[in-house]
Design a protein around this motif. Structure first.
Motif, PDB file in Angstrom:
ATOM      1  N   ILE A 187      46.824  63.088  63.239  1.00 13.28           N
ATOM      2  CA  ILE A 187      46.492  62.253  64.661  1.00 13.28           C
ATOM      3  C   ILE A 187      45.897  60.822  64.048  1.00 13.28           C
ATOM      4  O   ILE A 187      45.176  60.876  63.052  1.00 13.28           O
ATOM      5  N   GLY A 188      46.351  59.697  64.889  1.00 15.53           N
ATOM      6  CA  GLY A 188      45.983  58.624  64.561  1.00 15.53           C
ATOM      7  C   GLY A 188      44.468  58.330  64.549  1.00 15.53           C
ATOM      8  O   GLY A 188      43.793  59.008  65.157  1.00 15.53           O
ATOM      9  N   LYS A 189      44.025  57.427  63.821  1.00 14.23           N
ATOM     10  CA  LYS A 189      42.609  56.917  63.720  1.00 14.23           C
ATOM     11  C   LYS A 189      41.958  56.801  64.737  1.00 14.23           C
ATOM     12  O   LYS A 189      40.710  56.804  64.995  1.00 14.23           O
ATOM     13  N   ASN A 190      42.772  55.864  65.719  1.00 16.04           N
ATOM     14  CA  ASN A 190      42.337  55.265  66.805  1.00 16.04           C
ATOM     15  C   ASN A 190      42.463  56.364  68.116  1.00 16.04           C
ATOM     16  O   ASN A 190      42.145  55.939  69.272  1.00 16.04           O
ATOM     17  N   GLN A 191      42.897  57.433  67.888  1.00 15.56           N
ATOM     18  CA  GLN A 191      43.025  58.698  68.792  1.00 15.56           C
ATOM     19  C   GLN A 191      41.815  59.532  69.067  1.00 15.56           C
ATOM     20  O   GLN A 191      42.001  60.688  68.764  1.00 15.56           O
ATOM     21  N   LYS A 192      40.784  58.916  69.151  1.00 17.09           N
ATOM     22  CA  LYS A 192      39.602  59.948  68.927  1.00 17.09           C
ATOM     23  C   LYS A 192      39.470  61.109  70.126  1.00 17.09           C
ATOM     24  O   LYS A 192      39.130  62.053  69.940  1.00 17.09           O
ATOM     25  N   ASP A 193      40.233  60.690  71.531  1.00 12.84           N
ATOM     26  CA  ASP A 193      40.054  61.347  72.553  1.00 12.84           C
ATOM     27  C   ASP A 193      41.156  62.728  72.014  1.00 12.84           C
ATOM     28  O   ASP A 193      40.873  63.812  72.462  1.00 12.84           O
ATOM     29  N   ALA A 194      42.170  62.327  71.597  1.00 13.91           N
ATOM     30  CA  ALA A 194      43.188  63.480  70.852  1.00 13.91           C
ATOM     31  C   ALA A 194      42.440  64.299  70.051  1.00 13.91           C
ATOM     32  O   ALA A 194      42.515  65.618  69.846  1.00 13.91           O
ATOM     33  N   CYS A 195      41.685  63.817  68.925  1.00 12.12           N
ATOM     34  CA  CYS A 195      41.012  64.549  67.907  1.00 12.12           C
ATOM     35  C   CYS A 195      40.030  65.368  68.699  1.00 12.12           C
ATOM     36  O   CYS A 195      39.800  66.592  68.153  1.00 12.12           O
ATOM     37  N   ARG A 196      39.185  64.654  69.606  1.00 13.43           N
ATOM     38  CA  ARG A 196      38.349  65.927  70.352  1.00 13.43           C
ATOM     39  C   ARG A 196      39.114  66.982  70.974  1.00 13.43           C
ATOM     40  O   ARG A 196      38.627  68.180  71.049  1.00 13.43           O
ATOM     41  N   PHE A 197      40.129  66.734  71.616  1.00 11.71           N
ATOM     42  CA  PHE A 197      41.006  67.735  72.185  1.00 11.71           C
ATOM     43  C   PHE A 197      41.344  68.791  71.260  1.00 11.71           C
ATOM     44  O   PHE A 197      41.111  69.915  71.456  1.00 11.71           O
ATOM     45  N   TYR A 198      41.937  68.338  70.194  1.00 10.74           N
ATOM     46  CA  TYR A 198      42.378  69.320  69.039  1.00 10.74           C
ATOM     47  C   TYR A 198      41.033  69.930  68.260  1.00 10.74           C
ATOM     48  O   TYR A 198      41.260  71.196  68.017  1.00 10.74           O
TER      49      TYR A 198
END
Length: 177
Positions: A98-109
């Motif tokens: 996941i891209g470093k700027n995609q904090k919401d996506a990381c939180r989701f995963y």
């Protein structure tokens, strides 16, 4: 039901009682799923049905609040992007970055990630079904078994909604909500 099975002296009823529970368990793990059909079902459940059923719309809102998901559309978006990425990359290693700027996506995963130190094996793989990813580095996730991810993303959605509603109801009765 009382007829004998071919080449076996076990009655059909005995066979069903003995083998069907195991067959159903392994079928649940081994059967293939078409993510496109599941995506349509999920869209109908999360987006279309709440338009005509306000009570269910409230359940969707509660689920999103409990899971810290901005909206049902966001949930669908993240799941759909996962499958788009799978089409672009070699997922033979089941790795997703996941891209470093995609904090919401990381939180989701992260919410779908198993903590290996808390893992307790059982024959139904319940913990792996609940958390089908493993985080192997910053913003790097590995799918333990893609079918379990599909089940979690779509089939498990109703169970997750139920769990979220039960948790929120328990807190509201304790004066926390």
């Amino acid at each position: 039901m009382n007829q004998k099975l071919p080449k076996n002296n076990m009655k059909a009823e005995e066979f069903i009682k003995s083998y069907m529970p195991d067959c159903l368990k392994s079928h649940n793990i081994e059967a293939s799923r078409d993510y496109r059909l599941l995506m349509i079902k999920c869209y109908m459940l999360l987006i279309e049905f709440p338009k005509v059923n306000t009570r269910f719309a409230q359940y969707i809102d509660e689920f999103c609040k409990e899971r810290d998901i901005p909206s049902a559309e966001y949930y669908l978006y993240e799941i759909f992007l996962t499958f788009l990425e799978m089409g672009k990359e070699d997922f033979s290693n089941c790795r997703m970055a996941i891209g470093k700027n995609q904090k919401d996506a990381c939180r989701f995963y992260d919410s779908l990630t198993l903590n290996p130190s808390n893992y307790q094996h059982d024959m139904d793989f319940l913990m792996m079904k609940e958390k089908p990813l493993i985080k192997t580095g910053p913003n790097i996730y590995n799918f333990m078994f893609m079918k379990m991810f599909l089940d979690k993303a779509y089939t498990g959605l109703l169970f997750d909604m139920k769990d979220s509603l039960v948790k929120r109801r328990g807190r509201s009765h304790n004066g926390l909500c």
